[in-house]
Design an enzyme around this catalytic site. Structure first.
Site, PDB file in Angstrom:
ATOM      1  N   SER A 143      47.750 125.025  55.922  1.00  0.00           N
ATOM      2  CA  SER A 143      46.319 124.752  55.836  1.00  0.00           C
ATOM      3  C   SER A 143      45.560 126.002  55.401  1.00  0.00           C
ATOM      4  CB  SER A 143      45.817 124.201  57.165  1.00  0.00           C
ATOM      5  OG  SER A 143      44.504 123.710  57.042  1.00  0.00           O
ATOM      6  N   ASP A 295      39.973 123.115  51.502  1.00  0.00           N
ATOM      7  CA  ASP A 295      40.932 124.115  51.978  1.00  0.00           C
ATOM      8  C   ASP A 295      42.222 124.014  51.162  1.00  0.00           C
ATOM      9  OD1 ASP A 295      42.082 121.838  53.070  1.00  0.00           O
ATOM     10  OD2 ASP A 295      42.382 122.691  55.054  1.00  0.00           O
ATOM     11  N   ASP A 297      45.266 122.926  51.361  1.00  0.00           N
ATOM     12  CA  ASP A 297      46.050 121.694  51.216  1.00  0.00           C
ATOM     13  C   ASP A 297      45.164 120.466  51.028  1.00  0.00           C
ATOM     14  OD1 ASP A 297      45.271 121.949  53.940  1.00  0.00           O
ATOM     15  OD2 ASP A 297      46.812 120.534  54.559  1.00  0.00           O
ATOM     16  N   ASP A 299      42.959 118.823  52.766  1.00  0.00           N
ATOM     17  CA  ASP A 299      42.658 117.781  53.748  1.00  0.00           C
ATOM     18  C   ASP A 299      41.267 117.972  54.359  1.00  0.00           C
ATOM     19  OD1 ASP A 299      43.349 119.999  55.284  1.00  0.00           O
ATOM     20  OD2 ASP A 299      44.620 118.889  56.684  1.00  0.00           O
TER      21      ASP A 299
END
Length: 552
Positions: A143, A295, A297, A299
């Site tokens: 993340s 961010d 990734d 999500d």
């Protein structure tokens, strides 16, 4: 004797450093950091594993990844015949290598693996599991953690992260593997045939679901600046916006190239205003209205707004949640039995907005897998119109079962574009929400309390609230105290207790007529968080005083 064994263990690891993939990272670490790798152990928890690169069982390296993969292979084969899995990975250091290692180990155990040839987002992984009907999914990401971290998240067949029970079972299989340096994994050409190319049709289907959800973006003169913070949302987000005939956006070029070192950002976390610094510069040059960051990734998502005078308004996760819920309520006015889902530490504002519009709401523990669990249990007649966590994670439609910034980017642009046609902004809309249901405000205090003394302090605070429930806090009368560890609610006004229908978690929530505060220690770090969500005059002053009272 223990010290001798630790020394021998360290020497064995150092002998294998050249094969570990992480020798460079290990050599850059301090003596303390190096020692931590040998004195600790990575554990597979409800969110998978996350850690630093380095040598030892407490670090991510080729050998600990092989151990994880071998345990997961045994876990999957114990669950079903002929299991299948899809693996996605982000732009971080060694994400590609870890994906290949895991794929090889799983293939060696006759598990069919779908592996893409480039990085993907977390929501795409969740969608792919459902679309390909696989037994499980793996996302390799950490993340928004710093550059020397990575992690592995495991998903079940519904596209949600593994449940608590499934995580515990998988963890046992991983631990039974034993010493990662003793693993011998022969790779045969016959078994590598189990590794299949990831079908492009899955990405196309994901895009179509979002296109159908959005419909169209009305024409206005809205101008947008977008940054992926060096992550995975480029190229998919720009491609998605263009497919919706929205071209009025500029990318922060320096930050929209994959970079595992996150070279041009102070923070790759959209919660942090510093993540927007370059976006603000570009917005001022291009006179943009809306700034969006995702961010690494993709999500989670953050937004900011620039007015005609160049003033920047940053929205927190609860405010973004309120805006999106408000828009979804408008969009779904023809639906009956509407439902919104949020975490127990998210705002009173969204609950008040739901009540005002006759939308039911459910609260779940923190962690989007609990939201996914609620979605899975919905009756056929219930319509989930929105779900979110205050930590900048949002979901509009449940064809994905995790936070999905990719589907939210065009949704927030469509909302802002509609408002622009009427000469309004998201800030104006938020103010209208406040006028309608009251000015519920939120803040978060995070305390790091290191060492044994810190641990005792955290335990003492939680114990005090459990054994000596306060009658009032800063002039706010306590109505009830919810203890998610005992699954009990103590109603002070009635002097009665009732049960909470929830999994157990070390969280205490104190309820007032004006809102709530919540205390939540971290399960993995020496941290405790205080959430404050209240509708009261002088909110900032009251919140600061509550924080000082609890942590003085």
């Amino acid at each position: 004797m223990k010290g001798c064994l630790a020394t021998m263990d360290k020497e064995l690891w150092i002998e294998r450093a050249n094969d570990s993939l992480v020798k460079h990272f290990y050599e850059q670490q301090s003596d303390i950091e190096q020692r931590e790798g040998f004195e600790s152990k990575l554990t597979f928890g409800t969110a998978g594993i996350r850690g630093k690169f380095g040598l030892g069982e407490g670090r991510l390296n080729k050998f600990t990844i092989e151990k994880l993969a071998l345990g997961l292979a045994r876990y999957l084969n114990a669950q079903t015949n002929s299991p299948t899995i899809v693996i996605h990975y982000d732009i971080r250091h060694l994400s590609t290598e870890f994906a290949q290692i895991i794929a090889n180990v799983l293939a060696n155990h006759q598990i069919t693996v779908y592996l893409p040839d480039t990085y993907k987002t977390t929501p795409e992984l969740s969608f792919a599991v459902r679309n390909l009907n696989t037994t499980a999914g793996i996302m390799i990401t950490a993340s928004h953690n710093p550059k020397d971290y990575n992690g592995i998240k495991v998903y079940g067949s519904d596209g949600a992260q593994l449940s608590t029970d499934a995580s515990e079972l998988a963890s046992r299989y991983i631990e039974e593997v034993g010493d990662p340096l003793q693993i011998d994994i022969p790779i045969s050409k016959q078994n590598t045939s189990y590794i299949k190319p990831f079908p492009k049709s899955v990405t196309d289907d994901y895009m179509k679901h979002i296109q159908n959800m959005i419909g169209y973006i009305p024409k206005s003169d809205l101008q947008v600046v977008f940054t992926s913070l060096h992550g995975t949302s480029v190229p998919i987000v720009p491609e998605l916006l263009k497919s919706l005939n929205f071209n009025q956006f500029n990318l922060v070029d320096a930050q929209c190239k994959p970079d595992p070192n996150f070279s041009s950002v102070q923070s790759a976390n959209p919660e942090d205003h510093r993540a927007f610094d370059q976006a603000v510069e570009l917005a001022n040059k291009s006179h943009a209205d809306l700034l969006i960051s995702t961010d690494p990734d993709a999500d989670r998502l953050g937004i900011a707004e620039r007015d005609a005078h160049g003033h920047i308004t940053y929205f927190n996760g609860n405010q973004i949640g309120a805006l999106l819920l408000n828009y979804r309520i408008q969009q779904t006015s023809q639906l009956r039995h509407r439902l919104m889902i949020q975490s127990i530490v998210s705002s009173e504002l969204t609950k008040s907005l739901a009540r005002y519009n006759n939308v039911k709401y459910k609260e779940v523990l923190t962690g989007f897998k609990f939201i996914a669990q609620e979605i899975r249990q919905l009756d056929d007649h219930q319509n989930m119109i929105f779900a979110f966590e205050e930590s900048y994670g949002f979901l509009s439609e449940p064809f994905v079962r995790d936070k999905d910034a990719v589907q939210i980017v065009p949704l927030i642009i469509k909302y802002a574009s509609e408002l622009k046609l009427y000469g309004k902004t998201l800030k104006d809309e938020l103010e209208q929400i406040y006028q309608t249901v009251g000015r519920h405000e939120d803040t978060l205090f995070s305390h790091t309390l290191e060492g044994l003394e810190g641990k005792k302090k955290i335990e003492s605070i939680m114990t005090h609230f459990r054994s000596n429930p306060p009658q009032e806090i800063q002039g706010l009368k306590v109505k009830a105290i919810e203890d998610y560890l005992t699954s009990e609610v103590y109603h002070l006004d009635k002097d009665t207790t009732s049960q909470i229908n929830s999994s157990k978690s070390n969280v205490i929530r104190v309820l007032f007529d004006e809102g709530f505060i919540a205390l939540r220690p971290s399960g993995t770090e020496p941290k405790i968080k205080l959430y404050v969500s209240l509708k009261c005059p002088d909110f900032d002053d009251v919140a600061q005083k509550i924080n000082a009272m609890i942590f003085s």
